[in-house]
Structure formats: structure tokens, C-alpha cells
Design an enzyme around this catalytic site. Structure first.
Site, PDB file in Angstrom:
ATOM      1  N   ALA A 100      -1.093  -1.751  16.674  1.00 54.50           N
ATOM      2  CA  ALA A 100      -1.872  -2.841  16.086  1.00 54.50           C
ATOM      3  C   ALA A 100      -1.876  -4.080  16.974  1.00 54.50           C
ATOM      4  CB  ALA A 100      -1.311  -3.203  14.711  1.00 54.50           C
ATOM      5  N   CYS A 101      -0.881  -4.183  17.868  1.00 53.41           N
ATOM      6  CA  CYS A 101      -0.655  -5.468  18.530  1.00 53.41           C
ATOM      7  C   CYS A 101      -0.667  -5.367  20.044  1.00 53.41           C
ATOM      8  CB  CYS A 101       0.710  -6.006  18.134  1.00 53.41           C
ATOM      9  SG  CYS A 101       1.032  -5.907  16.388  1.00 53.41           S
ATOM     10  N   GLY A 129      -5.398  -5.337  17.754  1.00 52.01           N
ATOM     11  CA  GLY A 129      -5.693  -6.772  17.791  1.00 52.01           C
ATOM     12  C   GLY A 129      -5.080  -7.364  19.057  1.00 52.01           C
ATOM     13  N   ASN A 282       0.716 -11.532  18.924  1.00 52.56           N
ATOM     14  CA  ASN A 282      -0.447 -10.784  18.416  1.00 52.56           C
ATOM     15  C   ASN A 282      -1.244 -11.680  17.449  1.00 52.56           C
ATOM     16  OD1 ASN A 282       1.367 -10.880  16.296  1.00 52.56           O
ATOM     17  ND2 ASN A 282       0.775  -8.870  15.533  1.00 52.56           N
ATOM     18  N   CYS A 284      -1.685 -12.078  14.217  1.00 51.19           N
ATOM     19  CA  CYS A 284      -1.126 -12.735  13.014  1.00 51.19           C
ATOM     20  C   CYS A 284       0.206 -13.423  13.283  1.00 51.19           C
ATOM     21  CB  CYS A 284      -1.042 -11.723  11.884  1.00 51.19           C
ATOM     22  SG  CYS A 284      -2.658 -10.997  11.514  1.00 51.19           S
ATOM     23  N   GLU A 286       3.278 -12.393  14.258  1.00 43.45           N
ATOM     24  CA  GLU A 286       4.603 -11.831  14.012  1.00 43.45           C
ATOM     25  C   GLU A 286       5.182 -11.092  15.216  1.00 43.45           C
ATOM     26  OE1 GLU A 286       1.825 -10.800  12.787  1.00 43.45           O
ATOM     27  OE2 GLU A 286       1.666  -8.620  12.674  1.00 43.45           O
ATOM     28  N   PRO A 439       2.139  -8.809   8.241  1.00 47.40           N
ATOM     29  CA  PRO A 439       1.488  -9.249   6.994  1.00 47.40           C
ATOM     30  C   PRO A 439       1.242  -8.097   6.012  1.00 47.40           C
ATOM     31  CG  PRO A 439       0.057  -9.657   8.931  1.00 47.40           C
ATOM     32  CD  PRO A 439       1.329  -9.059   9.439  1.00 47.40           C
ATOM     33  N   THR A 440       1.097  -6.895   6.510  1.00 50.29           N
ATOM     34  CA  THR A 440       0.820  -5.693   5.696  1.00 50.29           C
ATOM     35  C   THR A 440      -0.399  -5.868   4.780  1.00 50.29           C
ATOM     36  OG1 THR A 440       2.308  -6.214   3.815  1.00 50.29           O
ATOM     37  CG2 THR A 440       3.288  -5.075   5.679  1.00 50.29           C
ATOM     38  N   GLY A 441      -1.431  -6.505   5.333  1.00 49.12           N
ATOM     39  CA  GLY A 441      -2.646  -6.768   4.564  1.00 49.12           C
ATOM     40  C   GLY A 441      -3.222  -5.528   3.893  1.00 49.12           C
ATOM     41  N   THR A 442      -3.409  -4.451   4.653  1.00 51.47           N
ATOM     42  CA  THR A 442      -3.943  -3.232   4.047  1.00 51.47           C
ATOM     43  C   THR A 442      -2.842  -2.279   3.600  1.00 51.47           C
ATOM     44  OG1 THR A 442      -5.065  -3.208   6.186  1.00 51.47           O
ATOM     45  CG2 THR A 442      -6.173  -2.157   4.344  1.00 51.47           C
TER      46      THR A 442
END
Ligand code: UDP
Length: 591
Positions: A100-101, A129, A282, A284, A286, A439-442
């Protein structure tokens, strides 16, 4: 051979309704004409068997491919652990990019700038991202040697990155997310702080200012500080630190942007300083990374480890949390994430090299607020902070123990000998970092739990997921408690849905009002204290938004920023309710 056929007795997946929508829309593999090629069972087995397959090449491994694939399948479909979205989408597919990062360098030349634009596009296409520091770009109006012209500066190049991102959907499913960072001592810093003043500008970027220790001290002592042109190293003027800090605070009050990161602190925790400085995180925030580094994340759902019946114990977490099961999941999770590194195929050779050298992973948590509800501990209480520290210390210690075990089986990360671990004689690890709180958005929607370590935004709310789609949900722990207390009624649920919170509902039991607090009921300092409690035991950083009510003052934000500095956070993001036109999460009011 990597994708085993699903065993006949493989259990089906119980999906919550929101998860079913999100998975169908964005996660399941699709055919050429958009037809769905898999369901949840197929998807999780695809991921489980592809990630478990990596195990087979390590001679010291005692796992059989199918046994480990089943463990991973149970882990995910029991909603106890989930890897970040790109792993779910791409494991076992031709694309195969699972992280993801990413962080990419932006050098001070047209070639390097447009290389970064191109590389970012390739990463977005694969579902990742990207974060960038623009601090190495010469300031606007400096001379350009080759043409005798003048440079346009970091902000105008930022616009090119933003526009390029607009046109590319991540993995064909979501628009690219970016982080843009500028150092506080860059001559264009004032423009950068104001960059998002106009609504919709740089909409594909989160912006953060990198604050140095020297700057923070200048603020403290009310001194001025130098602006340095990065290409020449020459001083280009001086600013009063307090005035710049005030502007930062005011902009954050107006729009939530830019955020801040404490860059020297981030570098103090850089495990491999011989490979250079960390300049960015990244999107967000973190995951600080070196240029060309990538990281895959995974999150443990803490609320899945609640054991009912101990809510009224003096220390409900002692017997109310299944620590033994949690330990096992952490160990399996670290193994999973380390395998993801091997399974992932990156769009650039230099990224592959960097990633394989340091093998960073980011195991984190979600469902924290839900666990506190289950244990009947108020988020804004000393007990919650104390348990937060205990919880993350446990995740970090067990995560490191698992990484050590992997180092025994597979060898330490190749850059280990020159790392700070070797220097401090901290025994070989398989991974240069182990923990990150995403963040674990999804992921939290899939697992049906609260996100990351955030308090609930509302006890009942509508979620705008994508393309205007709206999902309404009541927190299950609140609903269960209301039933147990005998105060559940359709009318109550409706009122809560429109208000979000039960704050001030005096007809409800006091104890219930104390425990079931939302982000808006909590004094902002508690948000920050919780972030700091988890940060203390996290190798990388913690994704957390300090939510403030609409009537919060500039002074409130100044205090939060200063507290973040004093409490050892690596950065901070604030969001004042209603200060932006589009919100990702909405309470029922005004819908
Ligand atoms: N991310 C991204 N695009 C998005 C959401 C997330 O690139 O639309 C990346 C970004 O690096 C972010 C990280 O994924 O910091 C983790 O975000 P989150 O935990 O919300 O992702 P999830 O795995 O839940 O989708």
C-alpha cells in the site's frame, strides 16, 4: 503450484452487508467485460494460498503449503487479521503488486521530477499510494543553469503530480493517494502552508510540513530561523518561528491542511541510517520510508479477541481479552507479511532491491474502540490509555519475537549488519520495522469493526463509500448494550442515528453514557494521548486524526500540536468538524 485448488471442506465466508458491497465493487477479480470472476471464498483462498506458497522455498520452514494456507484463510475470514487492500486485490494475480505504501525521491532536475511523476503513475496503477518530499527542489525564481531562466519551485511541480494522479485509477479501482512534504526551512514554505487555501486544490494530496528539532526550539524560545535553498545550501532569509507556527495552526484550523511531521524524530528511529535519510511518509502518514522503499501493512482486529463475561472485573482486560489467541495471530500475521514481501512484484527494479534489503512490514491494530466498548472502558479514561500501552507493547514484543523467529528460519534482513539493531546488539530480526498503525479505512469495513485506534465517529451513521453510495450502520456493541440495559427501542436508535452520540441523553443509564463515547464527545487531548500511548510501542508511526468540534479554537489546535511534540508523536493530523465541504464520514444530520 502457487494457487492450490480450494479444498472441498473449506468453510464459506460470513460477510457483513457493507463488506459484501465493497468486495463486489472493488476487490473481486473481474473478467474482460467486467463480469465477477470470484466470490469471497475464492478471493480469500487465492490470497491465502498465494501467500502461503512463499513458505515452501525456505528449507527450515515446518509448514506444509496447504496447512498454512488454511491458517491464513481462517485468520482473514474469521476477521482477526487482514493484509492491506492491494494484497487482497492482487495476491495470486498477474499484477501481483501487494504493497500500500511507497516513497519516491524527487530530485532537483526536470529529468528527475518527471521520472518521479512516471514512477508514481506506475505505482498508482498497481494499487499503491505514494509519498514524496519536495524539499530538494530549488525555490521558485532561482536561476536555472542550463537555460538562464528561472525555476518554478516545488508548489508548481506539485500541481503536475496532482494532475497526473487525477487521471489514473489505482489498480483500476480507486484514485491515487499521495503525501507531499516540504521542510519548514525551505524558502517556499509559506506558499506551501497556504497551498490548499483554495477549495479543491491539490485534492489528490495530503500535505505535511516537516518540522525540525531546531525549528521547534526556535518556536519555544521565540527566535527566528534560517530558510535554506536546498540546491546551493545558502541562506535565503529568516522567519520568526512563532509566526510560521501560528500560520500552520491557523491553516489547520481552517481546513485541516497541512498536517505536521517531526522529521528529526522520524530519522532518530530510522533503523538503516547508512542508506540515507527518511524525507517522507506514505499518503496517510503512518509509514515513514526511505526513497524507493515500499511497505506492506496488515491489521489485527482487537475486538475479535474479546471474551464476554468479564466486563465488571476490576481489570476487565486481564480475563476479557484472549491474550493467548492474540499472540498466535500476531505471530502468524508477521509470517504472513514477511511472505507478502517475497510474493509482491514491484513496478521498479530499484524498489524491489530496497524492499528486499530492509524487509519492512507494518503490523497494526484495528477495532480498538470496539474492544473498549466490549470491555466497558471509556476511550477518554486513564484505564483506556493504560490498556492501550499494554496492548501495543504486547503487539510490538510478540511481533518482534516472531520476526526473530523468522530470522532464525530465513536469515535476518540483508541490511541488518549495518542497521541500528546490530549496533545496539538487539539480535537479528527478519524485518527492519515490524509495527505500524494504519487507518484501515476499508479493512475495518470488511472486518465490521472500528477503524485503527480511532474512537467511533458516531454510534450510528451513514458512510459514503464511493461514487455517492451510502451505507447506514448502528454500532453492534452499542446495540447489544442497549438491549442488555433494557433501553433499546426503535425510537432511541433513530434519535442516535440523527445525533450520532448519546451525549446528554439523561434518560439513559449513566454508566452507558460514560462508556459509549464518540470522537466528538471526547476532549481533543484524549485523542492525542491515545495516539501517543500507541506510538510509544510502534516502530513506524500511528495514523490518527484528532477530531475537534466545529467550535474548537485556534488555541485548541496550538495545544494539540505542542502536545504532539512533547508526547513523542511522529506527526499529527487534526480535523475540525465541518471545515471542509466534503467529508468521508457523515453523521445523519443535514443529510
Ligand atoms: N492508500 C492508498 N489509496 C487509498 C487508501 C489507502 O494508496 O485510497 C494507501 C496509503 O498509503 C495509506 C495506506 O494505503 O496510507 C493504508 O490505508 P488504509 O489502512 O486506509 O487502507 P486499507 O488497506 O484499509 O484499504
Amino acid at each position: 503450484e502457487r494457487l492450490l485448488p480450494a479444498p472441498a471442506d473449506l468453510p464459506d465466508v460470513a460477510l457483513n452487508p457493507n463488506a459484501a458491497v465493497v468486495l463486489a465493487k472493488r476487490y473481486y477479480r473481474k473478467g474482460a467485460s467486467g463480469e465477477q470472476l470470484e466470490d469471497a471464498r475464492d478471493m480469500f483462498w487465492r490470497v491465502a494460498s498465494a501467500i502461503a506458497a512463499e513458505e515452501t522455498k525456505y528449507e527450515a520452514s515446518t509448514w506444509k503449503h496447504e496447512d498454512l494456507a488454511r491458517e491464513f484463510y481462517d485468520l482473514m475470514t474469521g476477521w482477526r487479521f487482514l493484509p492491506n487492500s492491494p494484497t487482497l486485490m492482487n495476491a495470486g494475480t498477474d499484477l501481483g503488486q501487494l504493497s500500500a505504501c511507497f516513497v519516491l525521491p524527487v530530485g532537483d532536475s526536470i529529468e528527475e521530477i518527471f521520472d518521479a511523476v512516471k514512477h508514481a503513475a506506475m505505482i498508482h496503477k498497481s494499487g499503491g499510494g505514494t509519498g514524496f518530499s519536495f524539499s530538494r527542489l530549488r525555490p521558485k525564481e532561482s536561476r536555472v543553469g542550463s537555460t538562464g531562466g528561472v525555476a518554478s519551485g516545488p508548489i508548481s511541480f506539485l500541481r503536475i503530480f496532482n494532475t497526473a494522479t487525477e487521471q489514473i485509477k489505482q489498480g483500476g479501482t480507486r484514485r491515487g493517494a499521495n503525501m507531499g512534504i516540504l521542510r519548514i526551512d525551505h524558502p517556499d514554505i509559506m506558499d506551501f502552508i497556504r497551498a490548499k487555501e483554495r477549495d479543491g486544490e491539490f485534492n489528490n494530496f495530503n500535505l505535511s510540513v516537516a518540522l525540525t528539532e531546531a525549528f521547534m526550539q526556535a518556536v519555544e524560545n521565540d527566535e527566528d530561523y534560517p530558510l535554506i535553498a536546498p540546491h546551493s545550501g545558502l541562506e535565503k532569509g529568516r522567519l520568526k518561528a512563532r509566526e510560521v507556527f501560528e500560520l500552520l495552526v491557523r491553516k489547520a484550523w481552517e481546513s485541516g491542511d497541512p498536517g505536521i511531521v517531526f522529521i528529526d524524530r522520524i530519522n532518530r528511529d530510522n533503523p538503516t541510517p547508512d542508506q540515507g535519510e527518511i524525507e517522507s511518509t506514505n499518503p496517510c502518514g503512518e509509514q515513514p520510508l526511505l526513497p524507493y522503499e515500499a511497505c506492506n501493512l496488515g491489521s489485527v482486529n482487537l475486538s475479535a479477541f474479546f471474551i464476554p463475561g468479564h466486563e465488571n472485573d476490576p481489570n476487565p482486560a486481564d480475563k476479557g481479552v484472549d491474550w493467548k489467541a492474540l499472540k498466535r495471530v500476531i505471530h502468524l500475521g508477521v509470517r504472513f507479511l514477511d511472505n507478502v514481501i517475497d510474493a509482491s512484484r514491484f513496478p521498479l527494479e530499484r524498489i524491489t532491491e530496497r524492499v528486499h534489503q530492509n524487509r519492512k512490514i507494518g503490523l497494526g491494530v484495528m477495532g480498538w474502540a470496539d474492544l473498549l466498548f466490549q470491555l466497558r472502558i471509556a476511550y477518554d479514561s486513564p484505564e483506556a490509555l493504560h490498556l492501550g500501552e499494554r496492548m501495543m507493547a504486547f503487539v510490538r514484543d510478540e511481533g518482534r519475537a516472531a520476526s526473530k523467529q523468522l530470522a532464525k528460519e530465513r536469515g535476518p534482513f540483508p541490511a541488518y549488519p549495518a542497521s541500528t539493531f546490530a549496533e545496539r546488539d538487539l539480535g537479528p530480526y527478519r524485518n527492519a520495522t515490524v509495527t505500524t498503525i494504519a487507518p484501515t479505512g476499508t479493512l475495518s469495513i470488511l472486518a465490521g469493526c472500528s477503524s485503527g485506534i480511532e474512537p467511533l465517529f458516531a454510534l450510528s451513521f451513514a458512510r459514503h463509500v464511493m461514487d455517492g453510495e451510502r451505507l447506514v450502520e448502528v454500532n453492534p456493541h452499542f446495540e447489544a448494550a442497549a438491549r442488555a440495559e433494557g433501553c433499546h427501542s426503535p425510537r432511541l436508535m433513530e434519535t442516535v442515528a440523527s445525533k450520532g452520540s448519546i451525549h446528554g441523553m439523561d434518560h439513559l443509564p449513566e454508566a452507558m453514557r460514560r462508556v459509549f463515547v464518540t470522537a466528538m464527545d471526547i476532549e481533543p487531548v484524549w485523542h492525542l494521548k491515545m495516539q501517543a500511548a500507541f506510538q510509544q510501542y510502534t516502530d513506524n508511526a500511528v495514523s490518527k486524526t484528532v477530531n475537534l468540534p466545529n467550535n474548537a479554537t485556534i488555541e485548541d489546535i496550538r495545544n494539540i500540536y505542542w502536545m504532539a511534540y512533547e508526547e513523542g508523536c511522529k506527526g499529527v493530523t487534526v480535523y475540525r468538524d465541518g471545515c471542509k465541504s466534503v467529508q468521508v464520514l457523515c453523521t445523519g444530520d443535514g443529510e
